[in-house]
Design a protein around this motif. Structure first.
Motif, PDB file in Angstrom:
ATOM      1  N   MET A 148       1.000  -1.248   0.431  1.00 50.68           N
ATOM      2  CA  MET A 148      -0.073  -0.367  -0.220  1.00 50.68           C
ATOM      3  C   MET A 148       1.198   1.179   0.294  1.00 50.68           C
ATOM      4  O   MET A 148       1.849   1.124   0.311  1.00 50.68           O
ATOM      5  CB  MET A 148      -1.254   0.162   1.296  1.00 50.68           C
ATOM      6  N   THR A 149       0.628   2.363  -0.955  1.00 53.80           N
ATOM      7  CA  THR A 149       1.240   3.312  -1.207  1.00 53.80           C
ATOM      8  C   THR A 149       1.005   4.042   0.592  1.00 53.80           C
ATOM      9  O   THR A 149      -0.165   4.300   0.431  1.00 53.80           O
ATOM     10  CB  THR A 149       0.978   4.151  -1.756  1.00 53.80           C
ATOM     11  N   LEU A 150       2.087   5.109   0.938  1.00 51.53           N
ATOM     12  CA  LEU A 150       2.007   6.071   1.950  1.00 51.53           C
ATOM     13  C   LEU A 150       1.733   7.063   1.897  1.00 51.53           C
ATOM     14  O   LEU A 150       1.909   7.900   0.660  1.00 51.53           O
ATOM     15  CB  LEU A 150       2.732   6.210   2.560  1.00 51.53           C
ATOM     16  N   PRO A 151      -0.341   7.632   2.680  1.00 51.14           N
ATOM     17  CA  PRO A 151      -0.699   8.425   2.595  1.00 51.14           C
ATOM     18  C   PRO A 151      -0.144   9.877   2.608  1.00 51.14           C
ATOM     19  O   PRO A 151      -0.456  10.788   1.737  1.00 51.14           O
ATOM     20  CB  PRO A 151      -2.171   8.356   3.201  1.00 51.14           C
ATOM     21  N   ALA A 195      16.852   5.565   3.122  1.00 53.99           N
ATOM     22  CA  ALA A 195      15.628   4.561   3.314  1.00 53.99           C
ATOM     23  C   ALA A 195      14.676   5.347   1.973  1.00 53.99           C
ATOM     24  O   ALA A 195      13.747   3.810   1.413  1.00 53.99           O
ATOM     25  CB  ALA A 195      14.653   5.218   3.824  1.00 53.99           C
ATOM     26  N   ALA A 196      14.546   6.285   1.385  1.00 54.76           N
ATOM     27  CA  ALA A 196      14.062   6.847  -0.435  1.00 54.76           C
ATOM     28  C   ALA A 196      14.408   5.863  -0.984  1.00 54.76           C
ATOM     29  O   ALA A 196      13.423   5.407  -1.802  1.00 54.76           O
ATOM     30  CB  ALA A 196      14.312   7.850  -0.130  1.00 54.76           C
ATOM     31  N   ALA A 197      16.108   5.984  -0.955  1.00 55.43           N
ATOM     32  CA  ALA A 197      16.536   5.069  -2.513  1.00 55.43           C
ATOM     33  C   ALA A 197      15.754   3.200  -2.349  1.00 55.43           C
ATOM     34  O   ALA A 197      15.595   2.768  -3.447  1.00 55.43           O
ATOM     35  CB  ALA A 197      17.752   5.005  -2.629  1.00 55.43           C
ATOM     36  N   GLU A 198      16.646   2.589  -1.508  1.00 57.44           N
ATOM     37  CA  GLU A 198      16.415   1.528  -1.339  1.00 57.44           C
ATOM     38  C   GLU A 198      14.903   0.236  -0.550  1.00 57.44           C
ATOM     39  O   GLU A 198      14.904  -0.365  -1.331  1.00 57.44           O
ATOM     40  CB  GLU A 198      17.495   0.744   0.047  1.00 57.44           C
ATOM     41  N   LEU A 199      14.254   1.816  -0.034  1.00 60.99           N
ATOM     42  CA  LEU A 199      13.525   1.030   0.614  1.00 60.99           C
ATOM     43  C   LEU A 199      11.908   1.739  -0.707  1.00 60.99           C
ATOM     44  O   LEU A 199      10.258   1.510  -0.272  1.00 60.99           O
ATOM     45  CB  LEU A 199      12.888   1.267   2.063  1.00 60.99           C
ATOM     46  N   GLY A 200      12.265   2.831  -1.148  1.00 54.32           N
ATOM     47  CA  GLY A 200      10.878   3.005  -2.221  1.00 54.32           C
ATOM     48  C   GLY A 200      10.269   4.285  -1.041  1.00 54.32           C
ATOM     49  O   GLY A 200       8.649   4.184  -1.635  1.00 54.32           O
ATOM     50  N   LEU A 201      10.295   4.626  -0.062  1.00 48.73           N
ATOM     51  CA  LEU A 201       9.453   5.465   0.932  1.00 48.73           C
ATOM     52  C   LEU A 201       9.656   6.550   0.700  1.00 48.73           C
ATOM     53  O   LEU A 201      10.915   6.906  -0.127  1.00 48.73           O
ATOM     54  CB  LEU A 201      10.008   4.880   2.252  1.00 48.73           C
ATOM     55  N   PRO A 202       8.539   7.399   0.422  1.00 46.05           N
ATOM     56  CA  PRO A 202       8.987   8.793   0.195  1.00 46.05           C
ATOM     57  C   PRO A 202       8.887   9.045   1.814  1.00 46.05           C
ATOM     58  O   PRO A 202       8.652   8.795   2.964  1.00 46.05           O
ATOM     59  CB  PRO A 202       7.531   9.057   0.221  1.00 46.05           C
ATOM     60  N   GLU A 214       5.165   0.172   8.093  1.00 46.94           N
ATOM     61  CA  GLU A 214       4.201  -1.060   8.225  1.00 46.94           C
ATOM     62  C   GLU A 214       4.202  -0.676   9.157  1.00 46.94           C
ATOM     63  O   GLU A 214       2.401  -1.019   8.964  1.00 46.94           O
ATOM     64  CB  GLU A 214       5.274  -2.426   8.096  1.00 46.94           C
ATOM     65  N   ALA A 215       3.827  -0.067  10.034  1.00 42.89           N
ATOM     66  CA  ALA A 215       2.998   0.614  11.059  1.00 42.89           C
ATOM     67  C   ALA A 215       2.044   1.225  10.181  1.00 42.89           C
ATOM     68  O   ALA A 215       0.347   1.601  10.809  1.00 42.89           O
ATOM     69  CB  ALA A 215       3.695   1.332  12.202  1.00 42.89           C
ATOM     70  N   VAL A 216       2.078   1.938   9.430  1.00 45.49           N
ATOM     71  CA  VAL A 216       1.266   3.062   9.054  1.00 45.49           C
ATOM     72  C   VAL A 216       0.190   2.130   8.231  1.00 45.49           C
ATOM     73  O   VAL A 216      -0.756   1.638   8.291  1.00 45.49           O
ATOM     74  CB  VAL A 216       2.248   4.539   7.895  1.00 45.49           C
ATOM     75  N   ARG A 217       0.707   1.088   7.504  1.00 48.96           N
ATOM     76  CA  ARG A 217      -0.014   0.173   6.385  1.00 48.96           C
ATOM     77  C   ARG A 217      -0.655  -0.549   7.178  1.00 48.96           C
ATOM     78  O   ARG A 217      -1.965  -1.184   6.520  1.00 48.96           O
ATOM     79  CB  ARG A 217       1.237  -0.714   5.781  1.00 48.96           C
ATOM     80  N   SER A 218      -0.565  -1.138   8.047  1.00 51.10           N
ATOM     81  CA  SER A 218      -1.102  -1.996   9.220  1.00 51.10           C
ATOM     82  C   SER A 218      -2.196  -1.776   9.569  1.00 51.10           C
ATOM     83  O   SER A 218      -3.433  -2.139  10.349  1.00 51.10           O
ATOM     84  CB  SER A 218      -0.439  -2.798  10.075  1.00 51.10           C
ATOM     85  N   ASP A 219      -1.865  -0.295   9.669  1.00 49.95           N
ATOM     86  CA  ASP A 219      -3.170   0.123  10.957  1.00 49.95           C
ATOM     87  C   ASP A 219      -3.113   0.664  12.101  1.00 49.95           C
ATOM     88  O   ASP A 219      -3.948   0.134  13.392  1.00 49.95           O
ATOM     89  CB  ASP A 219      -4.189   0.920  10.172  1.00 49.95           C
TER      90      ASP A 219
END
Length: 334
Positions: free
Chosen positions: A1-4, A28-35, A315-320
């Motif tokens: 799930m894309t982070l909001p 984290a941005a480059a390797e995990l693709g996280l904003p 992961e905490a955000v995605r799992s609510d």
């Protein structure tokens, strides 16, 4: 799930800030693709490729947490918490002053409905086991009431299930003996409340009774609850003991030619264990009971720790996780 929204990383918090923190956020941005966005002084963060949320002040590691949060309203910690509150960030990560992080998150994000006191949930690695033990409170609340420990148990059970897939978490109460009569007044009162089946049924957990410090890295229970003073002492004692043990082993391996030869054989087997015990591999503790995701990394966090902290936050955000805590604590018997 894309982070909001992106993860807000407090670039100025921690013993190795901002260089190591920025390096971790960029990884984290480059390797995990996280904003990811950085929060801090734009001049000191001029070389980064990440977006910067400006904050002119820093709450020092040794600064009084309450005064720091109240007086330094333009600090990186406070601005990061406000970004989560306002929906401009999905979560915050900080390796800064732990008390100030707790205070900024509590005051700016607010408490989860029904929670009396937010608590710090710290995963403790258990050698030879796939899942860690969750210790809470690890330092947020030095003085506690017995009812709060029951809430810690509920939040810890939800966290163990959400984060580590433990279907029916076994919860223990840290004390000085296994018998219900052992411990101080707080422990005895908390034991009686935890032995009640209502909270266990409400969150799908079981109460395993009292546990002792020697049980913190064994598979007997999945969650251990205690007051923040005792929890922090236990946590730091374990960290110190592990550091001393690793130093002693490395020293023994360098005693003479025979031990150095043995080390060459044994090190490949020991290095994975060392990696499992390395606090940077965990990334950080999660502050449970605030109305947003807040990951607290240790003060000497490396870039690797920040990468893993961002992973935990995402992961905490995605799992609510916040919604799950609210459902477990905000409704039903306490």
């Amino acid at each position: 799930m894309t982070l909001p929204a992106p993860i807000a990383v407090d670039a100025m918090g921690g013993d190795r800030a901002p260089d190591e923190i920025v390096a971790g956020a960029e990884q984290a941005a480059a390797e995990l693709g996280l904003p990811v966005v950085l929060v801090g002084d734009p001049e000191r963060l001029a070389g980064t490729s990440l977006e910067v949320v400006a904050a002119s002040e820093v709450i020092a590691m040794d600064e009084d947490p309450g005064k720091g949060v109240r007086r330094k309203k333009d600090s990186s910690l406070v601005r990061a918490a406000e970004a989560v509150r306002d929906g401009r960030a999905s979560a915050m990560v900080s390796a800064g002053n732990t008390g100030a992080t707790w205070g900024a998150a509590l005051l700016r994000m607010g408490r989860t409905r029904g929670v009396s006191r937010p608590a710090i949930a710290t995963p403790l690695p258990r050698p030879g086991h796939d899942t860690p033990l969750v210790l809470l409170d690890a330092g947020a609340n030095a003085d506690c009431q017995a009812e709060w420990l029951v809430q810690f148990a509920r939040m810890g059970a939800v966290f163990a299930r959400d984060r580590f897939g433990t279907a029916t978490p076994r919860v223990g109460l840290l004390s000085i003996g296994e018998e219900p009569s052992k411990g101080d007044a707080l422990r005895k009162e908390a034991h009686a409340l935890l032995a009640d089946g209502a909270w266990q049924e409400a969150c799908g957990a079981t109460f395993a009774g009292n546990v002792e410090g020697r049980d913190l890295m064994t598979p007997g229970v999945d969650v251990v609850v205690t007051d923040g003073f005792t929890g922090n002492v236990a946590l730091k004692s374990l960290e110190g003991a592990m550091r001393a043990l690793v130093g002693a082993i490395l020293g023994a391996f360098d005693t003479d030619d025979a031990t150095r030869a043995a080390a060459e054989v044994l090190m490949p087997a020991l290095l994975p264990l060392y990696g499992q015990l390395d606090p940077d591999a965990t990334g950080g503790a999660v502050l449970l009971g605030v109305d947003g995701v807040c990951v607290i990394s240790h003060g000497s966090s490396s870039a690797t720790a920040i990468v893993n902290a961002c992973r935990v936050a995402a992961e905490a955000v995605r799992s609510d996780l916040v919604g799950a805590i609210a459902a477990a604590v905000g409704t039903g018997p306490s």
